[in-house]
Scaffold this active site. Structure first.
Site, PDB file in Angstrom:
ATOM      1  N   ASP A   1      -1.541   6.692   6.360  1.00 60.53           N
ATOM      2  CA  ASP A   1      -2.645   5.836   5.912  1.00 60.53           C
ATOM      3  C   ASP A   1      -2.905   4.841   7.034  1.00 60.53           C
ATOM      4  OD1 ASP A   1      -4.228   3.848   4.873  1.00 60.53           O
ATOM      5  OD2 ASP A   1      -2.934   3.379   3.163  1.00 60.53           O
TER       6      ASP A   1
ATOM      7  N   TRP B   1       0.813  -1.215   0.000  1.00 64.56           N
ATOM      8  CA  TRP B   1       0.000   0.000   0.000  1.00 64.56           C
ATOM      9  C   TRP B   1       0.841   1.258   0.000  1.00 64.56           C
ATOM     10  CZ3 TRP B   1      -4.441  -0.510  -2.017  1.00 64.56           C
ATOM     11  CH2 TRP B   1      -5.202  -1.666  -1.813  1.00 64.56           C
TER      12      TRP B   1
ATOM     13  N   LYS C   1     -12.114  -1.532   6.198  1.00 65.09           N
ATOM     14  CA  LYS C   1     -11.273  -2.511   6.877  1.00 65.09           C
ATOM     15  C   LYS C   1     -11.742  -2.688   8.313  1.00 65.09           C
ATOM     16  CE  LYS C   1      -9.066  -2.744   3.127  1.00 65.09           C
ATOM     17  NZ  LYS C   1      -7.915  -1.999   2.674  1.00 65.09           N
TER      18      LYS C   1
HETATM   19  C1  LIG Z   1      -7.487  -1.364   1.476  1.00 68.02           C
HETATM   20  C2  LIG Z   1      -6.428  -0.364   1.648  1.00 68.02           C
HETATM   21  C3  LIG Z   1      -6.327   0.748   0.783  1.00 68.02           C
HETATM   22  C4  LIG Z   1      -7.226   0.945  -0.424  1.00 68.02           C
HETATM   23  O1  LIG Z   1      -8.555   1.086  -0.119  1.00 68.02           O
HETATM   24  P1  LIG Z   1      -9.685   1.138  -1.269  1.00 68.02           P
HETATM   25  O2  LIG Z   1     -10.867   1.654  -0.548  1.00 68.02           O
HETATM   26  O3  LIG Z   1      -9.846  -0.257  -1.799  1.00 68.02           O
HETATM   27  O4  LIG Z   1      -9.209   2.068  -2.331  1.00 68.02           O
HETATM   28  C5  LIG Z   1      -5.323   1.653   1.034  1.00 68.02           C
HETATM   29  N1  LIG Z   1      -4.469   1.506   2.056  1.00 68.02           N
HETATM   30  C6  LIG Z   1      -4.543   0.447   2.902  1.00 68.02           C
HETATM   31  C7  LIG Z   1      -3.570   0.344   4.015  1.00 68.02           C
HETATM   32  C8  LIG Z   1      -5.515  -0.510   2.718  1.00 68.02           C
HETATM   33  O5  LIG Z   1      -5.582  -1.561   3.557  1.00 68.02           O
END
Ligand SMILES: *Cc1c(COP(=O)(O)O)cnc(C)c1O
Length: 362
Positions: free
Chosen positions: A173, A103, A197
Site C-alpha cells: 500500500d 492502515w 494523498k
Molecule cells: C488514506 C489511506 C488509505 C485509505 O484510503 P481511502 O481512499 O480513504 O479508502 C489506505 N492506506 C493508506 C496508507 C492511506 O493513507
C-alpha cells in the site's frame, strides 16, 4: 500563495500542484475544442479514451513500469483494496502481513475476513513509532503474499528497505508515498495507492499488478467488480470509471514528468522534510514521534508536552494560515503532511511559526 490559498497540511485529500489546478480550470468549460467539460464526457468517447491512455502512458514512463505489469484505475479509494488484495491473491488462503500502524491494521482486519493472516512482524510494542526489522521474516511456504503499508500516514513511518519476502509476492500500500520517490516496480507483485494523498481527487486507487497475478480461477462467489482481471481486460473501463480522477491524475503525472521525475521529487522531498525534522530535533517544546531512521518524508507527526497544548498549537496555526495540523483522532498530537505539492516555502513558513510559538509559549 495565489488566489488566497493557504498552506494545507492535510493528510488527504491534500494539496495539488497549483499549475495543475490552473490547467484544469482553463479546460473546465471546453476541454480542447470538444465543446464539453471532462465531467460531461462519455467514457466511451475517443477524447476520453485518449485522456485515459495518456495518463497510463505517463505513469508508466514516470515509474518505469515494466511491460509485464498492468496499470488499473479502480474506484472505491484505498479501502476497497484491503478486500480486493486477499480476494484476488489468496490462493492457499494464507498471507503474511507486516503490522506497522493504523492502515496495515485495517488491511489485516479485512484480509482476516477472507483467509488466514499471519503477522510476520509488528511494531505495536512501541506504538508503531518504528518499522520492524524485516530482513529475516518467518514466512510459511504456503503464504500467498507478504503485505506492507510502505508509508503509514497516521503514524508517520516509512520503509527504507523492502522486506525480505523469501521469494513470495510483495504487496504494498503506497497511498501516502506514491510518486514521492523512485520505485523499482519489479520488486513487487502488486502496488496500490489511493490517489487523494499524493496525486489527485479522492475515490480512486491506482493498482500496478504483475500480469501473471491476474487470475481467472477465482472462486465463483468473488463479485465480478472485485476481480482485477475484469478491470485489466477492459482498460479499467468495465463500467463508468472515475473519469474526473483519471483526468486529474493524468495531469499530475505529466506535471511530475516535466518537473524532473521521481528522482527530482525525492530530492525535493528530502530537503523539505529536513527543514521540519531539523527543527523538531532542536526544539525543546516539540518532539517528533518516530524513530529517526524510519521517519516518513510525507507525514510528520509530533507532540508538545500535553494534549491541551497540542490543541492550542493546531488552533493558533489554523488562525495563522496553516490548516489541518491536528493529528489523526486515533493517535492525537500534531501532524504535518508535506506531500509532493507542498512547496518548500510552506514548510519553512510552518517552522517559522512553530519557532515563534515555542518562544512565546514554550
Ligand atoms: C488514506 C489511506 C488509505 C485509505 O484510503 P481511502 O481512499 O480513504 O479508502 C489506505 N492506506 C493508506 C496508507 C492511506 O493513507
Amino acid at each position: 500563495m495565489k488566489y488566497g490559498r493557504i498552506y494545507n497540511f492535510s493528510a488527504g485529500p491534500a494539496m495539488m500542484p497549483e499549475p495543475v489546478l490552473e490547467e484544469i480550470a482553463a479546460e473546465m468549460m471546453n476541454y480542447r475544442q470538444s465543446g464539453m467539460c471532462v465531467m460531461e464526457m462519455s467514457h466511451r468517447s475517443q477524447v476520453f479514451q485518449d485522456i485515459r491512455d495518456e495518463a497510463e502512458a505517463d505513469l508508466r514512463k514516470l515509474m518505469g513500469i515494466p511491460e509485464d505489469y498492468q496499470v488499473l484505475f479502480i474506484q472505491g479509494g484505498g479501502t476497497l483494496q484491503f478486500a480486493m488484495v486477499p480476494m484476488n491473491l489468496m490462493k492457499n488462503g494464507l498471507a503474511c502481513y507486516v503490522e506497522t500502524g493504523a492502515w496495515s491494521k485495517k488491511a489485516i482486519a479485512e484480509a482476516g475476513k477472507y483467509g488466514e493472516v499471519r503477522i510476520a512482524a509488528s511494531s505495536a510494542d512501541q506504538n508503531f513509532s518504528y518499522v520492524p526489522d524485516c530482513s529475516d521474516l518467518d514466512i510459511p511456504d504456503s503464504a500467498d503474499y507478504v503485505y506492507i503499508c510502505e508509508n503509514e500516514t497516521i503514524n508517520g513511518t516509512t520503509f527504507r528497505r523492502l522486506p525480505n519476502t523469501g521469494g513470495k509476492v510483495l504487496v504494498a500500500d503506497q497511498s501516502s508515498m506514491f510518486l514521492s520517490r523512485p520505485c523499482d516496480v519489479a520488486r513487487y507483485g502488486l502496488i496500490w495507492a489511493g490517489v487523494q494523498k499524493n496525486v489527485g481527487p479522492a475515490g480512486m486507487a491506482v493498482v500496478i499488478v504483475r500480469r501473471d497475478l491476474l487470475r481467472d480461477d477465482l472462486p465463483d462467489f468473488v463479485p465480478t467488480y472485485l476481480r482485477y482481471k475484469i478491470h485489466g481486460g477492459s482498460d479499467s473501463l468495465y463500467n463508468t470509471p472515475n473519469c474526473w480522477a483519471i483526468y486529474c491524475c493524468g495531469k499530475v503525472f505529466k506535471y511530475l514528468l516535466g518537473s524532473g521525475g521521481l528522482e527530482a521529487m525525492n530530492a525535493r522531498n528530502e530537503e523539505k522534510a529536513k527543514i521540519l525534522y531539523d527543527f523538531l530535533d532542536r526544539s525543546s517544546f516539540f518532539t517528533g514521534s518516530v524513530r529517526r531512521e524510519d521517519r516518513s518524508l510525507m507525514n510528520v507527526p509530533f507532540v508538545t508536552p500535553s494534549p491541551e497544548q497540542d490543541a492550542a498549537v493546531a488552533a493558533a496555526a489554523k488562525a495563522a494560515g496553516f490548516d489541518n495540523l491536528k493529528g489523526h483522532k486515533s493517535v492525537g498530537g500534531l501532524r504535518a503532511s508535506i506531500y509532493n505539492a507542498m512547496p518548500k516555502e510552506g514548510v519553512a513558513a510552518l517552522v517559522d511559526f512553530l519557532q515563534r510559538y515555542e518562544r512565546e509559549h514554550g
